[in-house]
Design a protein around this motif. Structure first.
Motif, PDB file in Angstrom:
ATOM      1  N   ALA A   1       1.334 -53.331 -31.097  1.00 14.19           N
ATOM      2  CA  ALA A   1       2.842 -53.674 -31.101  1.00 14.19           C
ATOM      3  C   ALA A   1       3.162 -53.297 -29.724  1.00 14.19           C
ATOM      4  O   ALA A   1       4.028 -54.067 -28.947  1.00 14.19           O
ATOM      5  CB  ALA A   1       3.771 -52.896 -31.817  1.00 14.19           C
ATOM      6  N   LEU A   2       2.518 -52.433 -28.976  1.00 11.97           N
ATOM      7  CA  LEU A   2       2.719 -52.039 -27.631  1.00 11.97           C
ATOM      8  C   LEU A   2       1.560 -52.756 -26.557  1.00 11.97           C
ATOM      9  O   LEU A   2       1.821 -52.573 -25.603  1.00 11.97           O
ATOM     10  CB  LEU A   2       2.774 -50.562 -27.170  1.00 11.97           C
ATOM     11  CG  LEU A   2       3.844 -49.725 -28.079  1.00 11.97           C
ATOM     12  CD1 LEU A   2       3.343 -48.369 -28.256  1.00 11.97           C
ATOM     13  CD2 LEU A   2       5.107 -49.846 -27.293  1.00 11.97           C
ATOM     14  N   THR A   3       0.624 -53.402 -27.229  1.00 14.27           N
ATOM     15  CA  THR A   3      -0.387 -54.049 -26.352  1.00 14.27           C
ATOM     16  C   THR A   3      -1.020 -52.630 -25.680  1.00 14.27           C
ATOM     17  O   THR A   3      -1.041 -52.691 -24.449  1.00 14.27           O
ATOM     18  CB  THR A   3      -0.210 -55.071 -25.629  1.00 14.27           C
ATOM     19  OG1 THR A   3       0.612 -56.063 -26.169  1.00 14.27           O
ATOM     20  CG2 THR A   3      -1.360 -55.790 -25.249  1.00 14.27           C
ATOM     21  N   ALA A   4      -1.382 -51.728 -26.435  1.00 10.48           N
ATOM     22  CA  ALA A   4      -1.872 -50.448 -25.583  1.00 10.48           C
ATOM     23  C   ALA A   4      -3.422 -50.631 -25.848  1.00 10.48           C
ATOM     24  O   ALA A   4      -3.952 -50.807 -26.734  1.00 10.48           O
ATOM     25  CB  ALA A   4      -1.422 -49.274 -26.484  1.00 10.48           C
ATOM     26  N   ILE A   5      -4.093 -50.483 -24.507  1.00 13.04           N
ATOM     27  CA  ILE A   5      -5.512 -50.598 -24.514  1.00 13.04           C
ATOM     28  C   ILE A   5      -6.136 -49.305 -24.188  1.00 13.04           C
ATOM     29  O   ILE A   5      -5.768 -48.492 -22.813  1.00 13.04           O
ATOM     30  CB  ILE A   5      -5.805 -51.556 -23.301  1.00 13.04           C
ATOM     31  CG1 ILE A   5      -5.058 -52.845 -23.555  1.00 13.04           C
ATOM     32  CG2 ILE A   5      -7.302 -51.828 -23.109  1.00 13.04           C
ATOM     33  CD1 ILE A   5      -5.412 -53.747 -22.240  1.00 13.04           C
ATOM     34  N   ILE A   6      -6.615 -48.658 -24.975  1.00 12.20           N
ATOM     35  CA  ILE A   6      -6.870 -47.157 -24.942  1.00 12.20           C
ATOM     36  C   ILE A   6      -8.506 -47.051 -24.812  1.00 12.20           C
ATOM     37  O   ILE A   6      -9.031 -47.607 -25.772  1.00 12.20           O
ATOM     38  CB  ILE A   6      -6.125 -46.543 -26.041  1.00 12.20           C
ATOM     39  CG1 ILE A   6      -4.843 -46.831 -26.585  1.00 12.20           C
ATOM     40  CG2 ILE A   6      -6.304 -44.776 -25.944  1.00 12.20           C
ATOM     41  CD1 ILE A   6      -4.460 -46.462 -27.833  1.00 12.20           C
TER      42      ILE A   6
END
Lengths: 450, 195
Positions: free
Chosen positions: A222-227
């Protein structure tokens, strides 16, 4: 008239229906299902690399535009405005006296004031603390208005690109992300409540783990988090405490989507409260009432009890106590280091080019902040799991806390500061000024003795 | 976020400040960004509270005196021009400046002006001389509670004795300059601004 509208009406409904279905199927296939199973198609990385190329192009255009107009581009002071010398009070004053009157260590000299004066003005121009409470400035522009310092240098092409960016971010990405966020949170509340009905045991913990992971993964998307997770062999285990540097409330989602933790926090009202109550049904989290937070012994006791029970998950704590802008690590509060169990340090470093993750709570409220988050390009960060640490013989809680802090700062490439993050809101304690006065007095009196 | 700060500063203003203070274009924009980030009230001027919010300045024993130096007599607000004018005292002295046009007046960062800045830190009532009382007060600020009144008194007496040449038991600005003639004021009262 109505007969004309009728076929249009039908057609419109059909189109809407189809696009809705298509959209939802895509959502399901590309986002929710991978989230459930923890796999990734690599779409987000491709997206990230494309964006980087666009940003570089945008900055070059701005530089060209500025050169044409014969003006200078504003460059953020990432290297500092001034060069400071790290000499101590005694060193500098002795040096000054030696060069002045030729007598090292003499008593008061009128030139002593120069030291304090220069140090004072240096801190006015550039100090270590106040700049940690605002977002870091970027070297190149990332097509977001909020991080642009050179408005007048934007050419037409760049404006078009920026406009396109706004459309994509607010028209496509934002609604998508909001839908996902609602799905994630909704599922979390719903499923954890159901699991809460099961009897305590292996099945419950297993299901609770799966549900928590799945919902956090949906929130990550939902945050487009690329971890990127590093050194996963050091992941925190039961009966320990996980400490990390704090930049935003999102830190929790980032860590919890890769492992299961017991959260610690104050009981809130409203939506947060609903989520908290649901979560605690599925597995034991530690929520404190407002009144209990002040009682340090109570807090310590509850934490130690939790840690002593090996079947319970590791506790996640942010010892800085407040959000810092991810360029440094500030003082760790010693409370969590007094408990005497293994500490698993974690370093989190965000890449601010894609979206500023830092929550400036004095400037923006939570809703505003989430809106900013969801309308940025992406949240890119790296997480390093450091090897576990325990308190050594003869080390007190403060020294232990500083040792852990130094390790986290080193790994994440952050500055290691002794200043208290609480300075965001409070004044500095008088005792530090008294220390400076004592140091100077020693120089004065020490000189009298010879 | 010092984001929009530089766009609020006009080119003409930057040119004027450049002439008056000698800072470069990029230094001025960066210092404006800093000014803007200190200005929590966002009203284009700094108050004493804005300065006191800087922890490193708050723990400086002479912090209040330094803050005072930014504010002209009787005023509570300092705008960016005033801010830059005060900071200009701390610019290092460059060799090529010594050959500048003599009719332009003494630059703000000359040795004389740096000494005047320091003198004003001691001179609490701005009457152009440092009395024994004023010296004692400033000394007390620097040492806190760690030195007794008598010891401090004797330090002050000794200092005035050594500096006072006209016997009025006060230190005037010219006496101040004489006492410090061997000290490398240009270096000690300069800050290395990066370009």
């Amino acid at each position: 008239m109505e007969s004309y509208l009728f076929p249009f009406d039908n057609l419109l409904c059909m189109l809407l229906g189809i696009s809705f279905t298509v959209w939802f199927t895509l959502l399901l296939v590309f986002i929710i299902v991978p989230a459930v199973f923890g796999v990734s198609f690599g779409i987000r990385r491709l997206y990230m690399n494309t964006l980087l190329k666009i940003f570089e192009w945008a900055t070059l255009r701005m530089e060209r535009g500025a050169k044409e107009k014969n003006q200078q581009l504003y460059k953020p002071y990432s290297n500092g405005i001034i060069a400071k010398e790290p000499a101590s009070l005694e060193q500098e004053i002795q040096e000054m006296r030696r060069s002045g009157s030729g007598l090292g260590g003499a008593e008061f000299d009128m030139s002593d004031i120069f030291y304090f004066c220069r140090r004072g003005v240096e801190s006015i121009v550039d100090d270590e603390v106040t700049k940690r409470f605002t977002a870091e400035e970027l070297e190149s522009w990332n097509l977001l208005t909020r991080s642009n310092y050179n408005f007048h240098h934007i050419s037409t092409r760049l404006t078009v690109l920026w406009g396109l960016g706004v459309l994509i971010r607010y028209g496509i990405l934002l609604p998508l992300r909001v839908t996902l966020a609602f799905t994630g949170v909704g599922l979390l509340v719903f499923l954890t409540s159901i699991i809460g009905l099961l009897p305590n045991g292996g099945m419950k913990s297993f299901l609770s783990e799966k549900v928590h992971l799945m919902c956090y993964r949906i929130c990550v998307r939902a945050l487009t988090a690329i971890i990127t997770y590093h050194d996963s062999e050091n992941k925190p285990k039961n009966g320990g405490i996980c400490v990390a540097n704090h930049t935003s409330p999102i830190d929790v989602i980032i860590l919890a989507s890769d492992g299961c933790y017991a959260m610690v926090g104050q009981v809130h009202g409203g939506l947060m409260g609903v989520i908290q109550r649901a979560m605690v049904k599925a597995c034991p989290h530690i929520w404190f009432e407002r009144s209990e937070v002040k009682d340090r012994h109570l807090v310590a006791k509850r934490l130690s009890d939790h840690v002593a029970d090996k079947s319970k998950l590791p506790i996640l704590i942010f010892p800085e106590g407040t959000c810092i802008n991810n360029t440094s690590v500030m003082m760790f509060k010693k409370g969590s280091f007094e408990i005497g169990c293994t500490v698993y340090p974690v370093a989190i470093k965000y890449d601010p080019r894609f979206g500023e993750a830092f929550w400036n709570s004095s400037k923006f409220g939570m809703v505003n902040y989430l809106l900013h988050m969801m309308s940025s390009w992406a949240i890119v960060c790296s997480v390093w799991y450091l090897p576990p640490m325990s308190r050594e013989e003869g080390e007190d809680a403060v020294q232990f806390a500083n040792r852990v802090k130094a390790a986290i700062a080193r790994k994440g490439g952050l500055a290691d500061l002794l200043w208290d993050g609480g300075l965001k809101r409070e004044k500095v304690k008088e005792v530090f000024k008294e220390e400076q006065q004592k140091l100077y007095s020693k120089v004065l009196v020490g000189g009298e003795e010879d | 976020m010092g984001s929009r700060a530089s766009s609020l500063l006009r080119e003409e203003d930057i040119e004027e400040i450049k002439k008056e203070t000698g800072f470069s274009h990029s230094q001025i924009t960066r210092l404006y960004s800093r000014f803007h980030s200190l200005d929590k009230g966002e009203n284009g001027a700094l108050s004493r509270e804005d300065f006191q919010r800087i922890p490193e300045l708050a723990i400086n024993p002479l912090g209040d005196r330094i803050i005072n130096a930014f504010f002209p007599e009787g005023e509570d607000q300092v705008n960016f021009r005033g801010f830059m004018r005060t900071l200009a005292h701390f610019r290092p002295v460059e060799d090529n400046e010594k050959n500048k046009d003599p009719s332009a007046g003494e630059p703000l960062n000359s040795r004389n002006n740096k000494l005047l800045f320091a003198f004003r830190l001691y001179d609490l009532d701005r009457d152009d001389k440092i009395s024994r009382d004023e010296l004692l007060q400033v000394l007390r600020m620097m040492v806190g509670v760690n030195i007794s009144d008598e010891q401090l008194g004797s330090i002050a007496d000794r200092t005035i004795q050594e500096a006072d040449t006209n016997g009025d038991m006060c230190i005037s600005f010219s006496e101040f300059i004489k006492v410090l003639e061997k000290v490398d004021v240009e270096q000690k009262m300069s800050i290395r601004f990066l370009h």
